[in-house]
Design an enzyme around this catalytic site. Structure first.
Site, mmCIF file in Angstrom:
data_model
loop_
_atom_site.group_PDB
_atom_site.id
_atom_site.type_symbol
_atom_site.label_atom_id
_atom_site.label_comp_id
_atom_site.label_asym_id
_atom_site.label_seq_id
_atom_site.Cartn_x
_atom_site.Cartn_y
_atom_site.Cartn_z
ATOM 1 N N HIS A 154 0.865 -1.181 0.000
ATOM 2 C CA HIS A 154 0.000 0.000 0.000
ATOM 3 C C HIS A 154 0.897 1.224 0.000
ATOM 4 O O HIS A 154 1.733 1.400 0.883
ATOM 5 C CB HIS A 154 -0.917 0.022 1.231
ATOM 6 N N CYS A 155 0.732 2.085 -0.992
ATOM 7 C CA CYS A 155 1.597 3.253 -1.164
ATOM 8 C C CYS A 155 0.850 4.518 -0.762
ATOM 9 O O CYS A 155 -0.177 4.857 -1.366
ATOM 10 C CB CYS A 155 2.063 3.348 -2.617
ATOM 11 N N VAL A 156 1.351 5.204 0.262
ATOM 12 C CA VAL A 156 0.686 6.431 0.718
ATOM 13 C C VAL A 156 0.841 7.553 -0.300
ATOM 14 O O VAL A 156 0.013 8.470 -0.341
ATOM 15 C CB VAL A 156 1.250 6.877 2.087
#
Length: 307
Positions: A154-156
């Site tokens: 999951h990439c912020v």
């Protein structure tokens, strides 16, 4: 001890909720860096230099053309990752029956329940949080609160999971970001060096500060993105995700490693015309089920050992 463990789990989910709230902030940060860079490169330095004549005009023209081309591709790939669903488990999806039994129909509820209760069975995976079976290479994301097909992480920065359907777009975003930030760093290096000279520096305090900040930011992003690129190139070469890299350490042979070319094609497709843009050809989508995130071929040797 039980209450302490429950408290720790609750804190983890609070953290995941906080990450979801960073969405618009992170997008604004990315657009802010792009805006500052555009102002320093185009409006402050190389735009005005177009009218100086001679070699300065030629250099400025080349820099501006490359800058705008890379910027368009960077933003295209970035928003493709942001808005593209990484891949979710279809409603009522069930794994196919064991091939040894010669069945091709999906398992019914009773069979699936029996497989869940059998700890010796490793062919079928089940998500207790989503209360549904999981396809191969699928993992649950606590930030998104759902199972993601071929989840990488999951990439912020993109406010989204990186999975089966947008992994290529994420990689292209890294590539174009590295090329763009490297171009800006190299082109602004002569301007940056003047800050440490004894001569008079042309420009207003505002433009000088913007140029200095832009150089530092782009140098930092270029070096950090290079590290991510090296990591993901190695992952693509072995047909592994970031999550699977830890699982791979426990096995002597990775079942999905089909060779570098086929591993590359499973991410970028077979049509070379689409390798450098965030899209797939209709032909690739039709003939490559792997791009849908539900079916993955494994090595013949691994299948022979399994059966």
């Amino acid at each position: 001890m039980y209450r302490s463990g429950a408290g720790m789990a609750w804190n983890v989910f609070r953290f995941c909720t906080a990450l979801r709230g960073l969405g618009s902030i992170m997008i604004l940060m990315v657009l802010g860096v792009v805006g500052v860079t555009y102002y320093a490169v185009v409006l402050t330095n190389f735009g005005p230099a177009l009218f100086l004549g001679g070699l300065d005009t030629l250099i400025s023209f080349v820099v501006l053309i490359l800058f705008h081309c890379l910027l368009v591709m960077l933003l295209w790939c970035y928003f493709a990752v942001v808005f593209m669903d990484p891949g979710t488990v279809p409603p009522n999806w069930k794994p196919a029956a064991d091939e040894e039994r010669g069945e091709v129909d999906p398992l019914n509820g009773v069979e699936l329940s029996n497989l869940q209760s059998d700890p010796a069975n490793q062919r079928f995976r089940y998500c207790r949080k989503c209360s549904q079976p999981k396809p191969p290479r699928c993992h649950h994301c606590s930030v998104c609160g759902r199972c993601v097909l071929k989840m990488d992480h999951h990439c912020v920065w993109v406010v989204n999971c990186v999975g089966a359907l947008n992994y290529k777009y994420f990689l292209l975003f890294l590539v174009y970001t590295f090329l763009e930030t490297t171009l800006v760093t190299i082109s602004l290096l002569p301007h940056f060096k003047t800050y440490f000279s004894d001569g008079e520096i042309p420009g207003t305090p505002g433009t000088l500060a913007t140029t200095f900040l832009t150089f530092v930011l782009n140098l930092a992003f270029s070096l950090s993105v290079l590290g991510f690129l090296v990591l993901h190139v190695s992952l693509v070469a072995s047909n592994t995700t970031t999550i699977e890299a830890y699982e791979k350490k426990t096995t002597s042979k990775w079942r999905y490693d089909l060779g570098r070319r086929k591993n590359f094609e499973q991410v970028f497709g077979m049509d070379k015309r689409y390798w450098f843009i965030p899209a797939y050809s209709e032909e690739d989508i039709r003939r490559m089920p792997v791009l849908q995130g539900l079916e993955y071929p494994s090595t013949p040797d691994f299948n022979a050992q399994e059966f």
